[in-house]
Every structure is written in structure tokens, then in C-alpha cells.
Design an enzyme around this catalytic site. Structure first.
Site, PDB file in Angstrom:
ATOM      1  N   TYR A   6     -16.683  16.166 -15.996  1.00  0.00           N
ATOM      2  CA  TYR A   6     -17.008  14.902 -15.737  1.00  0.00           C
ATOM      3  C   TYR A   6     -18.333  14.568 -14.694  1.00  0.00           C
ATOM      4  CZ  TYR A   6     -16.455   9.877 -15.135  1.00  0.00           C
ATOM      5  OH  TYR A   6     -16.757   8.555 -14.976  1.00  0.00           O
ATOM      6  N   ARG A  26       0.886  -1.217   0.099  1.00  0.00           N
ATOM      7  CA  ARG A  26       0.111  -0.111   0.140  1.00  0.00           C
ATOM      8  C   ARG A  26       0.952   1.157  -0.208  1.00  0.00           C
ATOM      9  NH1 ARG A  26      -1.440   1.653   4.646  1.00  0.00           N
ATOM     10  NH2 ARG A  26      -2.345  -0.432   5.427  1.00  0.00           N
ATOM     11  N   ASP A  30      -7.490  18.685 -14.446  1.00  0.00           N
ATOM     12  CA  ASP A  30      -7.779  17.332 -14.892  1.00  0.00           C
ATOM     13  C   ASP A  30      -7.399  17.320 -16.336  1.00  0.00           C
ATOM     14  OD1 ASP A  30      -8.848  15.330 -15.822  1.00  0.00           O
ATOM     15  OD2 ASP A  30     -10.597  15.254 -14.639  1.00  0.00           O
ATOM     16  N   LYS A  43      -8.214   6.287 -19.285  1.00  0.00           N
ATOM     17  CA  LYS A  43      -8.634   6.734 -20.702  1.00  0.00           C
ATOM     18  C   LYS A  43      -7.522   6.816 -21.789  1.00  0.00           C
ATOM     19  CE  LYS A  43     -12.442   7.516 -18.197  1.00  0.00           C
ATOM     20  NZ  LYS A  43     -12.722   8.757 -17.686  1.00  0.00           N
TER      21      LYS A  43
HETATM   22  C1  PLP Z   1     -13.339   9.254 -16.443  1.00  0.00           C
HETATM   23  C2  PLP Z   1     -12.852  10.693 -15.984  1.00  0.00           C
HETATM   24  C3  PLP Z   1     -12.442  10.857 -14.549  1.00  0.00           C
HETATM   25  C4  PLP Z   1     -12.866   9.652 -13.659  1.00  0.00           C
HETATM   26  O1  PLP Z   1     -11.933   8.474 -13.976  1.00  0.00           O
HETATM   27  P1  PLP Z   1     -12.263   7.083 -13.335  1.00  0.00           P
HETATM   28  O2  PLP Z   1     -10.794   6.340 -13.709  1.00  0.00           O
HETATM   29  O3  PLP Z   1     -13.190   6.626 -14.189  1.00  0.00           O
HETATM   30  O4  PLP Z   1     -12.337   7.049 -11.857  1.00  0.00           O
HETATM   31  C5  PLP Z   1     -12.311  11.798 -14.100  1.00  0.00           C
HETATM   32  N1  PLP Z   1     -12.047  12.976 -15.302  1.00  0.00           N
HETATM   33  C6  PLP Z   1     -12.517  12.724 -16.455  1.00  0.00           C
HETATM   34  C7  PLP Z   1     -12.289  13.869 -17.404  1.00  0.00           C
HETATM   35  C8  PLP Z   1     -12.866  11.426 -17.111  1.00  0.00           C
HETATM   36  O5  PLP Z   1     -13.014  11.240 -18.158  1.00  0.00           O
END
Ligand code: PLP
Length: 385
Positions: free
Chosen positions: A103, A51, A175, A200
Site C-alpha cells: 500500500y 486515551r 497486513d 476497508k
Molecule cells: C488502506 C490501507 C492501509 C492504511 O490504512 P488507513 O486506514 O487508510 O490508514 C494499510 N494497508 C492496506 C493494505 C490498505 O489498503
């Protein structure tokens, strides 16, 4: 080798990477272990419990820091787990100014989880950076920016926002999931922290759920490491390996995502059955100027509204697509289509959602790296039907 001087296309492959010490393995082994032998209490080789740290995760964290031009990378079990760690820096009474069209899961985390711990969130249209200042008071601790936004493809001026953040001594988090460091590196534009859903584009193959943070300041990194270890939302060694492998081809995938994104956006824009296409590469896009200055290209995400604008037609189109898969998520090699109002953004109340443009007729495409002609032919048959 001075890593800082390497070009992006080299960093994706070599950044923060060294052959494994045991046998010289070029790819880091998947250290599928929870614990590590000690010679005497506290006598270990840098790893004591997975962890706290795991060598495969360390390799990934070093790669993340390198590609985002940061000093410290931290990997988490998901993008939302990474965001969760960031908000845990705050205390009850603190306030956050956030992008309004973000998101859906991020919105849900802020509103439905953290608001009940006494943290206040303001959701603000940030295309005009100056409006942010009007939401800042002595309790404001964090500005949360998502750009380009999901799914409306608005582009926010990171440097402009960072000037406001610095003036008010507020942390700026970006982000960078949609753009990836191939298109923009927010730390170079004054952001304090970059967050990714590596699920992604960084992972890129729709085979792993993983999140990341990258920062430059040691003090901030230490606070986040503390939360990462104390709360424990870490990613496992296998997932770390997959994300690291994905990053090694990020630059070639992104180049094709951008080419195909452009081809699809231009095709849709000229189509008689389409009302609106949202893609920051169009000169007519309201934030095109910022996009052009801030990004190296325009990415593979394209949203559009068919002429009738109703939900039934939008759903009909996404159901008819054959090469595009109807699915949540984005950023993988395969093209995906989604209906945000009933999928990714269903957790945002209809009224809030529509204020930022996520209407029932909106369709979002994650344009993959297949043959562009096949993708356009697929859209053509779906729009005809
Ligand atoms: C998918 C996504 C998230 C969340 O991420 P996860 O890996 O699904 O927890 C946050 N911000 C954006 C822009 C996303 O496309």
C-alpha cells in the site's frame, strides 16, 4: 461458552462480546466520554481516561482479537496509526524487510517518516520466501508482509516467511487488510502480529477510518499498549462502534465479495479489450498454489490492464464507469474503481512503482456486493466506450 471453539461466522457476531453491565444493552453503548468518576484517587471501575481505554473501544478490541484467533486486540485512529505504533517498537539502526509492492501509504510511512529516525527498510519481492533470508542481518528486527499485495494481487506464503522469521528471531507482521480473517488468519500460520486497515473490509461500509493490531504474546501486547497510550493515536467511541457493527456482518459480506470478485475476474479475463487480469483465483496466477493452500477463497479485489496499456485509456475507463465509483479505498459494500498510479500509489516514485508492476495502464477494482450482472454490464459499457 468456550469462545476458542466457536466457528468464524459466530465469532464475528459474539466474539469477545457481552451485554452491557448497566442496562443489558446488546450492542455496546457509544461511551462518548473522555473521563470517568473516581470514588477516591485511583478508585475507578477499570476506566480512568479514554486515551488509555474506553469501553466501546474495548468491545471492538475484544472482537478484533476473537476474529483473528489472537489474545489481544488494539484499535487505532487509522490503519497507518496502527502501523506507526508497530514501527515505534524499533530503535535507530534497526532494519525491516518489507514486501515491495505494498500500500502506497505504508511505503510513505516507512520511507518518508521512519527512515529519518534511522530505521532502514528493504523492499523485497517475497513471492519466493527464500529470497527474504538474503536481506536479514543482525540488525533486522521485523519482517512486514502484505498479502495479497495491493494492487498486484501477489500472494506471499505466510507460513514459509514465518519459518524464516523464527529461524532468525525476527518479528513477523502481516497486513491482513485485503484478505480479512474470513480468508486467512496469519497468527495461526506463525505470524506474531496482524495489522488491519479496518477502514476497508472490517468496517465494510466506507463510513469510518480505523486501524487494528492483534497479537498473542502478552509481552508484545504490553509494549504496543504502552505505545498506543503514550503516542495516543486512538480511535473514538463512535468510530469503534461503527467498526464493531461492521465486523458483525463480515462473513456474509466477504462471501458475496468473493463470489462477485470471481464473476468480474472471469468476465475481464475473457474480454478481447483486456491484456492482463490479476486475481489469485486463476490457476494461471503465479502464486495460485499458495493462495489455494493459504486462503479460504480469493477475495473481491481484481486489477487489470486494458490492451493499449496506456494511461489515457485506463483513465477513460474508470471515468466511464457508473455503478463502480471512482474513488480511493476499498472493501466497502459498494464497488469502487481506482487508477493506482495516480491515486493510491502516487506517493511511490514512478520507477519503484513500475518495478513492482504498477504501470500507468493498471486499473484496480474493489468489487462490492451489488448484483454481479449489473457490475459486469457496467464494465461492458465502459470498455466499449
Ligand atoms: C488502506 C490501507 C492501509 C492504511 O490504512 P488507513 O486506514 O487508510 O490508514 C494499510 N494497508 C492496506 C493494505 C490498505 O489498503
Amino acid at each position: 461458552m468456550d469462545e476458542k471453539k466457536l466457528k468464524f461466522n459466530t465469532k464475528t457476531i459474539h466474539g469477545g462480546q457481552h451485554p452491557d453491565k448497566a442496562y443489558g444493552a446488546v450492542m455496546p453503548p457509544i461511551y462518548q466520554t473522555s473521563t470517568y468518576a473516581q470514588t477516591t484517587p485511583g478508585g475507578h471501575q477499570g476506566y480512568e481516561y479514554s486515551r488509555s481505554a474506553n469501553p466501546t473501544r474495548t468491545a471492538l478490541e475484544n472482537a478484533l482479537a476473537s476474529i483473528e484467533n489472537g489474545k489481544f486486540g488494539l484499535a487505532f485512529a487509522s490503519g497507518l496509526a496502527a502501523m506507526d505504533a508497530v514501527i515505534k517498537l524499533l530503535n535507530p539502526g534497526d532494519e525491516v524487510v518489507s514486501t515491495n509492492d505494498l500500500y502506497g501509504g505504508s511505503y510513505r510511512l516507512f520511507k518518508q517518516v521512519f527512515e529519518k529516525y534511522g530505521i532502514k527498510f528493504h523492499f523485497v519481492g517475497m513471492q519466493d520466501a527464500d529470497t527474504i533470508a538474503t536481506y536479514i542481518n543482525e540488525n533486522t528486527k521485523l519482517i512486514w508482509v502484505e498479502t495479497p499485495t495491493n494492487p498486484m494481487m501477489n500472494v506471499i506464503d505466510i507460513e514459509g516467511v514465518s519459518q524464516i522469521a523464527k529461524k532468525h528471531d525476527v518479528l513477523l507482521a502481516v497486513d491482513n487488510t485485503f484478505a480479512t480473517p474470513y480468508l486467512q488468519t496469519p497468527l495461526d500460520m506463525g505470524a506474531d502480529l496482524v495489522m488491519h486497515s479496518a477502514t476497508k473490509y472490517l468496517g465494510g461500509h466506507s463510513d469510518v477510518v480505523l486501524g487494528a493490531l492483534v497479537v498473542n504474546e502478552k509481552e508484545l501486547a504490553d509494549k504496543l499498549y504502552f505505545i498506543q497510550n503514550a503516542s495516543g493515536a486512538v480511535c473514538g467511541p463512535m468510530d469503534s462502534f461503527l467498526a464493531l457493527r461492521g465486523i458483525k456482518t463480515l462473513h456474509v459480506r466477504m462471501q458475496r465479495h468473493c463470489e462477485n470478485g470471481r464473476a468480474v475476474a472471469e468476465y475481464l479475463n475473457g474480454h478481447s479489450e483486456i491484456d492482463k487480469v490479476f486475481w489469485p483465483g486463476f490457476e494461471t496466477h503465479p502464486n495460485h498454489g499458495i493462495a489455494k493452500r493459504q486462503m479460504n477463497d480469493y477475495g473481491g479485489m481484481v486489477s487489470f490492464i486494458p490492451k493499449s496499456g496506456n494511461k489515457k485509456d485506463a483513465i477513460n475507463i474508470v471515468e466511464k464507469l457508473k455503478v463502480f465509483t471512482l474513488a480511493e479505498s476499498l472493501g466497502g459494500v459498494e464497488s469502487l474503481a481506482g487508477h493506482p498510479a495516480s491515486m493510491t500509489h502516487a506517493s511511490i516514485p514512478k520507477e519503484e512503482r513500475e518495478k513492482s508492476g504498477v504501470v500507468d495502464g493498471l486499473i484496480r477494482l474493489s468489487v462490492g456486493i451489488e448484483d454481479a450482472g449489473d457490475l459486469i454490464a457496467d464494465l461492458e459499457q465502459a470498455l466499449k466506450a
